[in-house]
Write a protein that holds these residues in place. Structure first.
Motif, PDB file in Angstrom:
ATOM      1  N   SER A 198       0.998  -1.060   0.091  1.00  0.00           N
ATOM      2  CA  SER A 198       0.032   0.132  -0.040  1.00  0.00           C
ATOM      3  C   SER A 198       0.815   1.420  -0.005  1.00  0.00           C
ATOM      4  CB  SER A 198      -1.234   0.121   1.293  1.00  0.00           C
ATOM      5  OG  SER A 198      -0.220   0.008   2.375  1.00  0.00           O
ATOM      6  N   LEU A 201      -6.422   1.421  -2.575  1.00  0.00           N
ATOM      7  CA  LEU A 201      -6.027   0.670  -1.421  1.00  0.00           C
ATOM      8  C   LEU A 201      -7.182  -0.369  -0.910  1.00  0.00           C
ATOM      9  CD1 LEU A 201      -4.301   3.412   0.681  1.00  0.00           C
ATOM     10  CD2 LEU A 201      -3.285   1.781  -0.705  1.00  0.00           C
ATOM     11  N   LYS A 221      -6.581  -4.134  -0.360  1.00  0.00           N
ATOM     12  CA  LYS A 221      -6.913  -4.984   0.801  1.00  0.00           C
ATOM     13  C   LYS A 221      -7.756  -6.226   0.437  1.00  0.00           C
ATOM     14  CE  LYS A 221      -8.330  -3.890   5.334  1.00  0.00           C
ATOM     15  NZ  LYS A 221      -8.670  -2.813   6.210  1.00  0.00           N
TER      16      LYS A 221
END
Length: 204
Positions: free
Chosen positions: A89, A190, A194
């Motif tokens: 990230s 992100l 994830k």
């Protein structure tokens, strides 16, 4: 895909099979049978085994050679996945802040070939392209050495493609990541990353 020499091709193939669990923990990785299988000299195989030992996928013991390393245990796996997410990230955020056409070109090309590999259920190619997808972010984020830290973290991982009903679901996750990165939408990128990394561990 970028040009790969013989050593890199052998390394990529063995790495893919290790990450898919094709070899048992503790199994000896012998140079001669592998060289015969890949129809290459022992040199590229020796180099591949050395690199994979440095990455943590193999364990090297003097006078005994290389053996398949153990995967992370159940308690450690979510921790390592979370560390992996944080590292990637960061790299992704750096790229969104400073986009480069060379990176976009490479990630688009990877995505196209990854789709074909998923549709054909070519698992060796799927693993290779999946790893390459994530490595591109680390390689192009502007922080040298980040990729070399990331690789050993993958040593104890066995990629859980079985979580998908179809392999193309993995492609769709990558597609969402790329779309968000190209749009400069850090929050969406992100979130998609994830899902791709942490979903197997049911992390929030």
């Amino acid at each position: 895909m970028e040009y790969r020499n013989v050593r890199e091709q052998v390394t990529d193939q063995i790495r893919a099979e290790l990450l898919l669990g094709k070899f048992k923990a503790g199994e000896a990785m012998r140079e001669i049978p592998l060289a015969e299988r890949f129809n290459v000299s022992r040199g590229p195989v020796r180099d591949a085994l050395l690199q994979l030992s440095q990455e943590g996928l193999l364990e090297f013991t003097p006078n005994r050679g290389s053996r398949v390393g153990k995967e992370w245990d159940g308690k450690l796996m979510p921790v390592m996945a979370d560390l992996r997410y944080k590292m990637e990230s960061f790299a992704m955020s750096e790229i969104i802040a400073n986009p480069a056409e060379a990176f976009i070109s490479k990630i688009r090309k990877n995505l196209r070939v990854f789709k074909l590999a998923c549709e054909d259920a070519d698992m060796a190619a799927v693993v290779q392209l999946d790893l390459e997808f994530h490595r591109l972010f680390l390689r192009h984020c502007g922080h040298r050495g980040l990729e070399s830290v990331w690789l050993p973290m993958m040593g104890g991982v066995r990629l859980p493609y079985s979580r998908h009903e179809m392999l193309t679901d993995s492609y769709e996750e990558h597609k969402q990541i790329v779309a968000a990165v190209e749009a400069g939408d850090r929050k969406a990128a992100l979130k998609a990353l994830k899902t791709n990394i942490l979903k197997p561990f049911k992390a929030e």
